[in-house]
Design a protein around this motif. Sequence first.
Motif, mmCIF file in Angstrom:
data_model
loop_
_atom_site.group_PDB
_atom_site.id
_atom_site.type_symbol
_atom_site.label_atom_id
_atom_site.label_comp_id
_atom_site.label_asym_id
_atom_site.label_seq_id
_atom_site.Cartn_x
_atom_site.Cartn_y
_atom_site.Cartn_z
ATOM 1 N N SER A 52 0.856 -1.190 0.000
ATOM 2 C CA SER A 52 0.000 0.000 0.000
ATOM 3 C C SER A 52 0.891 1.239 0.000
ATOM 4 O O SER A 52 2.095 1.166 0.284
ATOM 5 C CB SER A 52 -0.878 0.001 1.256
ATOM 6 N N GLN A 53 0.266 2.360 -0.285
ATOM 7 C CA GLN A 53 0.972 3.645 -0.243
ATOM 8 C C GLN A 53 1.652 3.818 1.127
ATOM 9 O O GLN A 53 2.805 4.249 1.202
ATOM 10 C CB GLN A 53 -0.072 4.751 -0.456
ATOM 11 N N GLU A 54 0.922 3.446 2.181
ATOM 12 C CA GLU A 54 1.453 3.611 3.546
ATOM 13 C C GLU A 54 2.660 2.697 3.766
ATOM 14 O O GLU A 54 3.645 3.100 4.386
ATOM 15 C CB GLU A 54 0.376 3.283 4.595
ATOM 16 N N VAL B 51 -2.061 7.316 -8.673
ATOM 17 C CA VAL B 51 -1.466 6.694 -7.481
ATOM 18 C C VAL B 51 0.017 7.074 -7.388
ATOM 19 O O VAL B 51 0.513 7.486 -6.325
ATOM 20 C CB VAL B 51 -1.613 5.143 -7.552
ATOM 21 N N THR C 114 4.551 12.909 -2.306
ATOM 22 C CA THR C 114 4.701 12.738 -0.856
ATOM 23 C C THR C 114 6.162 12.450 -0.506
ATOM 24 O O THR C 114 6.707 13.022 0.450
ATOM 25 C CB THR C 114 3.800 11.585 -0.360
ATOM 26 N N GLU D 52 0.892 10.878 -6.690
ATOM 27 C CA GLU D 52 0.674 11.220 -5.281
ATOM 28 C C GLU D 52 1.821 10.681 -4.410
ATOM 29 O O GLU D 52 2.357 11.378 -3.541
ATOM 30 C CB GLU D 52 -0.669 10.668 -4.798
ATOM 31 N N LEU D 53 2.191 9.443 -4.688
ATOM 32 C CA LEU D 53 3.277 8.813 -3.927
ATOM 33 C C LEU D 53 4.600 9.577 -4.109
ATOM 34 O O LEU D 53 5.309 9.881 -3.137
ATOM 35 C CB LEU D 53 3.422 7.361 -4.408
#
Length: 355
Positions: free
Chosen positions: A91-93, A124, A131, A127-128
């Motif tokens: 996941s992104q997290e 996706v 961040t 955004e990643l």
Amino acid sequence: MHTKINRCIELIDRLDESHTLTGEEIQYLLEHVEETSRDYLTLKADATRRRIYGDRVFLRGLVEVSNFCIRHCQYCGINGLNPNIRRYRLSQEEILASCRGGYEMGFRTFVLQGGEDPAFTDEVLTELIRTLRRDFPDAAVTLSLGERSRESYRRLREAGADRYLLRHETRNRDLYQKIHPNSDFDERTQCLRDLKELGYQVGAGFMVGIPGQTRADLAQDLLFVKELDAEMVGIGPFMPHHDTIFKAEPAGSLADTLLLLSLTRLLLPQALIPATTALASVADDGRELGLKAGCNVIMPNLSPPGVRASYSLYDGKVSFGSEAAEGKTLLEQKIKDAGYQTDLSRGDHATWKIK
Ligand code: 5AD
């Protein structure tokens, strides 16, 4: 006998001075090099990397983000047709947490690598990447996510990706088509040219010892990375995977791989050249031998330990101990023992200006 050695030495000297040779000349070296000229080439390659990058070895934190893949590459264990592997997607997290852990250990390059997984849409990924660039502003983001449209590469670049790894795998068109049943040789070439034009630091590269590959093919692989003017070149031995049609084939040779790495160093003195995981997997001292042959990058595994075994490109792939980010102290000692120094900075290509 002696004339062959002399001819090899003469070619190595010319390569060292002019950073180029013809395909036939490279092939001659690949076919005729023996102990004396091989040692000579290794020393020249190490001297060249020391002239450009000193004794520094750049470390990159590698996060294997997904092993889902739409491609059918016949040599690769995570090809989309293999029903026997456990598929996972971070996941992104989870990806951010892996990078954070790496950042705290000092890593300033993150390599997000994965199969061609349609779940990693532009939305996706942008955004990643944003961040990552926000949370770790002094770190570089490298992507290794296969073939995408030029528009997609443009968006990812704009979001802050600095580098892209996409091995060309082989420049022999027929061999390429045979081992990549649902891919296209020209599309792969176009991807690499798009990435260059979009201002990425681009990594191309290939495997050594794929079934059906000749030394003439390998000479063309070297000429291609030279012509592309690749900033990074990934070269590793082919390794069989038990779920593929190549399961009974021998692994590519360590000696041939080292030879190709040294030739690459002389063709592209400023290139960032990793001592790859496949090299470390084919021999215990593979990484150290790679450094001595002209490599200047190592990419320890930062993936969550629980998924590492599932990123099974080939059998015997190492991912723990000094191959892993958590084994960094051990790795640093190995680098030191080999005569080099660990460098944790972004480690951009010598010609790169941060944009
Ligand atoms: N042996 C060695 N390298 C492999 N790769 C994929 N499968 C194998 C294998 N069986 C390499 C490819 C790919 C990179 C991520 O891993 O060159 O580009």
